[in-house]
Structure formats: C-alpha cells, structure tokens
Design a protein around this motif. Structure first.
Motif, PDB file in Angstrom:
ATOM      1  N   GLU A  14       0.622  -1.022  -0.097  1.00 40.69           N
ATOM      2  CA  GLU A  14      -0.043  -0.263   0.087  1.00 40.69           C
ATOM      3  C   GLU A  14       1.073   1.597  -0.046  1.00 40.69           C
ATOM      4  N   SER A  15       2.294   1.260   1.149  1.00 42.05           N
ATOM      5  CA  SER A  15       3.416   2.169   0.868  1.00 42.05           C
ATOM      6  C   SER A  15       3.826   1.784   1.700  1.00 42.05           C
ATOM      7  N   GLU A  17       8.073   3.449   2.677  1.00 44.07           N
ATOM      8  CA  GLU A  17       8.896   4.390   3.819  1.00 44.07           C
ATOM      9  C   GLU A  17      10.239   4.827   3.841  1.00 44.07           C
ATOM     10  N   LEU A  55       1.670   8.944  -7.879  1.00 46.05           N
ATOM     11  CA  LEU A  55       1.654   8.157  -6.785  1.00 46.05           C
ATOM     12  C   LEU A  55       1.662   9.740  -5.654  1.00 46.05           C
ATOM     13  N   GLU A  56       1.483   9.120  -3.932  1.00 52.21           N
ATOM     14  CA  GLU A  56       1.404  10.379  -2.990  1.00 52.21           C
ATOM     15  C   GLU A  56       2.748  10.247  -2.715  1.00 52.21           C
ATOM     16  N   HIS A  67       8.139   8.941   2.318  1.00 47.81           N
ATOM     17  CA  HIS A  67       7.218   8.103   1.801  1.00 47.81           C
ATOM     18  C   HIS A  67       6.585   8.161   0.866  1.00 47.81           C
ATOM     19  N   GLU A  69       3.262   6.564  -1.273  1.00 48.02           N
ATOM     20  CA  GLU A  69       1.805   5.573  -1.250  1.00 48.02           C
ATOM     21  C   GLU A  69       1.561   5.561  -2.473  1.00 48.02           C
TER      22      GLU A  69
END
Length: 109
Positions: A14-15, A17, A55-56, A67, A69
């Motif tokens: 999902e993400s 970091e 993408l975020e 990061h 997401e």
C-alpha cells in the motif's frame, strides 16, 4: 541506519517509507545511500511513467525521508505492474541489506 518499512494489505504493497542515513561513508561517497536512493527513486519513476499514475510522495531533506503511497484508485493491469515494479525494488533493497546489513534494515508491516 536506513530504515525501510513496507506497509501491506492483503499481501499487496500500500505504501513504503525510507528514513535515516546509512552513514557508510563520507557525505557524497556513501555507496549504500546512493544505492538505496537509486533503486527507490528509479522504482518510483518507473511506476509513474509505465503505469501512467501519480503517486502520493512525501520527501524530507535532512532526515533522508521518503514516503510513497500507491493510490487506491489504481486498479487492474496498472496496479499489477506497479506491484511488480515495487516488489522488484524490494528485491534490490534486500540484496543491499544482505551485503550491508549494518547500514540498512527492511521491515514489513
């Protein structure tokens, strides 16, 4: 140390970091940091271009922070491609961890 944390749901990323610094060499000569940066930014760029998605992304300078997401709206074949590219990124990061484990740690949540 670089900490890589991958957040999953139903075994899908999902993400993820990245935070910290490897400190495996002097500034500008830190091969672990350069390798991790190249692998992660390369994967992000590949997903954005090949999956035609935004993408975020949140980045921080001094703390060595990234990061990323994956949008929930990304579906079907594009999502499958993104997952494959990010899983490939993790294979490369695990290889770096296997060789330089004192400078990088990967964790799945």
């Amino acid at each position: 140390m670089i900490q890589v944390t991958v957040f999953r749901s139903n075994n899908q990323i999902e993400s993820f970091e990245l935070s910290g610094h490897a400190d495996s060499g002097p500034y500008g000569y830190d091969l672990v940091c350069a390798g991790v940066s190249a692998v992660s930014i390369g994967a992000v760029n590949a997903v954005m271009e090949l999956c035609e998605t935004d993408l975020e992304i949140e980045q921080g300078g001094e703390g060595g922070y990234l990061h990323v997401e994956i949008p929930r709206s990304l579906k079907g074949e594009k999502r499958e491609k993104a997952m494959l590219l990010f899983e490939g990124m993790l294979v490369s990061l695990k290889s770096i961890e296997a060789e330089y484990g004192q400078f990088i740690r990967l964790e799945n949540k």
